[in-house]
Design a protein around this motif. Structure first.
Motif, short mmCIF file in Angstrom:
data_model
loop_
_atom_site.label_atom_id
_atom_site.label_comp_id
_atom_site.label_asym_id
_atom_site.label_seq_id
_atom_site.Cartn_x
_atom_site.Cartn_y
_atom_site.Cartn_z
N GLY A 7 0.82 -1.21 0.00
CA GLY A 7 0.00 0.00 0.00
C GLY A 7 0.85 1.26 0.00
N TYR A 8 1.88 1.26 0.82
CA TYR A 8 2.78 2.41 0.84
C TYR A 8 3.57 2.53 -0.46
CZ TYR A 8 1.89 4.10 5.54
OH TYR A 8 1.31 4.67 6.65
N ALA A 9 3.92 1.41 -1.07
CA ALA A 9 4.61 1.48 -2.37
C ALA A 9 3.74 2.23 -3.38
CB ALA A 9 4.94 0.07 -2.88
N ARG A 10 2.45 1.91 -3.41
CA ARG A 10 1.54 2.63 -4.32
C ARG A 10 1.50 4.12 -3.96
NH1 ARG A 10 -1.82 -1.73 -3.19
NH2 ARG A 10 -3.17 -0.44 -1.89
N ARG A 11 1.40 4.40 -2.69
CA ARG A 11 1.34 5.79 -2.21
C ARG A 11 2.57 6.58 -2.64
NH1 ARG A 11 -0.98 8.30 2.74
NH2 ARG A 11 0.35 10.07 3.28
N TYR A 12 3.72 5.92 -2.60
CA TYR A 12 4.99 6.60 -2.90
C TYR A 12 5.43 6.44 -4.35
CZ TYR A 12 5.56 6.82 2.21
OH TYR A 12 5.41 7.06 3.55
N GLY A 13 4.61 5.79 -5.18
CA GLY A 13 4.97 5.62 -6.58
C GLY A 13 6.13 4.65 -6.79
N THR A 47 9.60 2.23 5.78
CA THR A 47 8.25 1.69 5.61
C THR A 47 8.12 0.30 6.21
OG1 THR A 47 7.93 3.02 3.62
CG2 THR A 47 6.48 1.13 3.90
N LEU A 48 9.09 -0.57 5.95
CA LEU A 48 9.06 -1.92 6.51
C LEU A 48 9.01 -1.85 8.03
CD1 LEU A 48 9.20 -5.00 6.23
CD2 LEU A 48 11.70 -4.79 6.16
N TYR A 49 9.86 -1.03 8.62
CA TYR A 49 9.89 -0.88 10.08
C TYR A 49 8.53 -0.39 10.58
CZ TYR A 49 11.11 0.93 14.68
OH TYR A 49 11.14 1.20 16.04
N ALA A 50 7.99 0.63 9.93
CA ALA A 50 6.73 1.23 10.37
C ALA A 50 5.56 0.26 10.26
CB ALA A 50 6.45 2.49 9.56
N ASP A 98 7.91 1.97 19.56
CA ASP A 98 8.22 1.51 18.20
C ASP A 98 7.10 1.88 17.23
OD1 ASP A 98 10.59 0.46 19.13
OD2 ASP A 98 10.02 -1.64 18.87
N LEU A 99 5.85 1.73 17.68
CA LEU A 99 4.72 2.09 16.83
C LEU A 99 4.77 3.57 16.48
CD1 LEU A 99 1.81 0.13 18.60
CD2 LEU A 99 3.06 -0.53 16.53
N LYS A 100 5.05 4.39 17.48
CA LYS A 100 5.13 5.85 17.26
C LYS A 100 6.33 6.21 16.40
CE LYS A 100 2.88 6.68 21.68
NZ LYS A 100 3.13 6.95 23.09
N ARG A 101 7.48 5.58 16.66
CA ARG A 101 8.69 5.85 15.87
C ARG A 101 8.50 5.48 14.40
NH1 ARG A 101 11.79 4.52 20.49
NH2 ARG A 101 11.81 2.33 19.94
N GLY A 102 7.74 4.42 14.14
CA GLY A 102 7.48 4.02 12.77
C GLY A 102 6.74 5.11 12.01
N ALA A 103 5.69 5.66 12.62
CA ALA A 103 4.93 6.73 11.98
C ALA A 103 5.83 7.96 11.78
CB ALA A 103 3.70 7.09 12.81
N GLU A 104 6.62 8.28 12.79
CA GLU A 104 7.53 9.44 12.69
C GLU A 104 8.53 9.25 11.55
OE1 GLU A 104 9.30 9.76 16.58
OE2 GLU A 104 7.36 10.27 17.50
N ALA A 105 9.04 8.02 11.39
CA ALA A 105 10.01 7.74 10.32
C ALA A 105 9.39 8.00 8.94
CB ALA A 105 10.52 6.30 10.42
N LEU A 106 8.08 7.80 8.83
CA LEU A 106 7.39 8.05 7.58
C LEU A 106 6.95 9.51 7.44
CD1 LEU A 106 5.12 4.87 7.34
CD2 LEU A 106 7.31 5.30 6.22
N GLY A 107 7.14 10.28 8.51
CA GLY A 107 6.73 11.67 8.48
C GLY A 107 5.22 11.83 8.54
N LEU A 108 4.55 10.87 9.17
CA LEU A 108 3.10 10.90 9.26
C LEU A 108 2.64 10.99 10.71
CD1 LEU A 108 2.20 7.98 6.81
CD2 LEU A 108 1.93 10.44 6.39
#
Length: 178
Positions: A23-29, A94-97, A142-152
Motif C-alpha cells: 500500500g505504501y509502495a503505491r502511495r509513494y509511486g 516503511t518496513l519498520y513502520a 516503536d509504533l510511534k517511531r514508525g509513523a515518525e520515520a514516515l513523516g506521518l
C-alpha cells in the motif's frame, strides 16, 4: 521462502506486512511487487531462528545465497533495531513502520466483536495502545517511531495500514463476521 514458515500466525503476519508495504509502495509511486516481496520475506526465518543472535541474519544469508539484491537484504536487516543497520531508504522506514503496526492492528481486530479489520478505526487502535496490558509485547514507542520515520501523524499511519490490510482481509483471516 514461505516453506521455512509453518506457523499460520507468522504467515499471516508476513502477509499483513506485505499488504501494508504494498500500500505504501503505491502511495509513494514505487514498485509494489518488489516492495511487497520485502514485506513478505522480512520474517521468513523467525520461526527457525527467533533469537536476536540469528534473526534476521540467517534469513539474509539464505536470501543472499539465492541472489537477492543488497537493497532487499539491507531493508530486512534494518527492520531489527538491534542489527545496527540504520533505516535510510523509504522502503527501510516503511518496513519498520508496518511490521509492528500490522501486528498490533491484527490483535486489535481480533478482540472486536466482529473479529474484523473491516470496521476497525484508528481511534480504537490508539485506545488499545494506551492499554498497557493489551498486546504487551508490542512497544508503543516503536509504533510511534514508525509513523515518525514516515513523516506521518500516528493516526494517519494507523488509518493507512488498516486500509491496506482491509484489501487482504480474507487472506489475513480478518474479515470476521462482516
Amino acid at each position: 521462502m514461505m516453506a521455512h514458515t509453518q506457523s499460520e500466525s507468522l504467515r499471516k503476519h508476513m502477509l499483513a506486512v506485505e499488504a501494508a508495504v504494498r500500500g505504501y509502495a503505491r502511495r509513494y509511486g514505487q514498485d509494489e511487487e518488489l516492495w511487497g516481496q520485502v514485506g513478505l520475506l522480512h520474517d521468513f526465518d523467525y520461526e527457525r531462528w527467533p533469537d536476536a543472535e540469528n534473526h534476521p541474519y540467517r534469513g539474509v544469508e539464505i536470501l543472499q545465497a539465492h541472489g537477492y539484491p543488497e537493497w532487499v537484504t539491507r531493508a530486512i536487516l534494518s527492520h531489527a533495531d538491534y542489527s545496527g543497520v540504520p533505516r535510510e531508504s523509504r522502503l527501510e522506514k516503511t518496513l519498520y513502520a508496518c511490521d509492528e503496526m500490522s501486528g498490533f492492528i491484527t490483535a486489535a481486530s481480533l478482540v472486536r466483536p466482529s473479529k474484523s479489520v473491516m470496521d476497525l478505526e484508528a481511534a480504537s487502535v490508539i485506545k488499545r495502545m494506551k492499554d498497557k496490558a493489551f498486546a504487551r509485547a508490542v512497544s508503543r514507542d516503536d509504533l510511534k517511531r514508525g509513523a515518525e520515520a514516515l513523516g506521518l501523524p500516528l493516526d494517519q499511519h494507523i488509518t493507512n495500514v488498516i486500509a491496506y490490510m482491509r484489501e487482504r482481509a480474507d487472506a489475513l483471516g480478518l474479515r470476521g463476521n462482516l
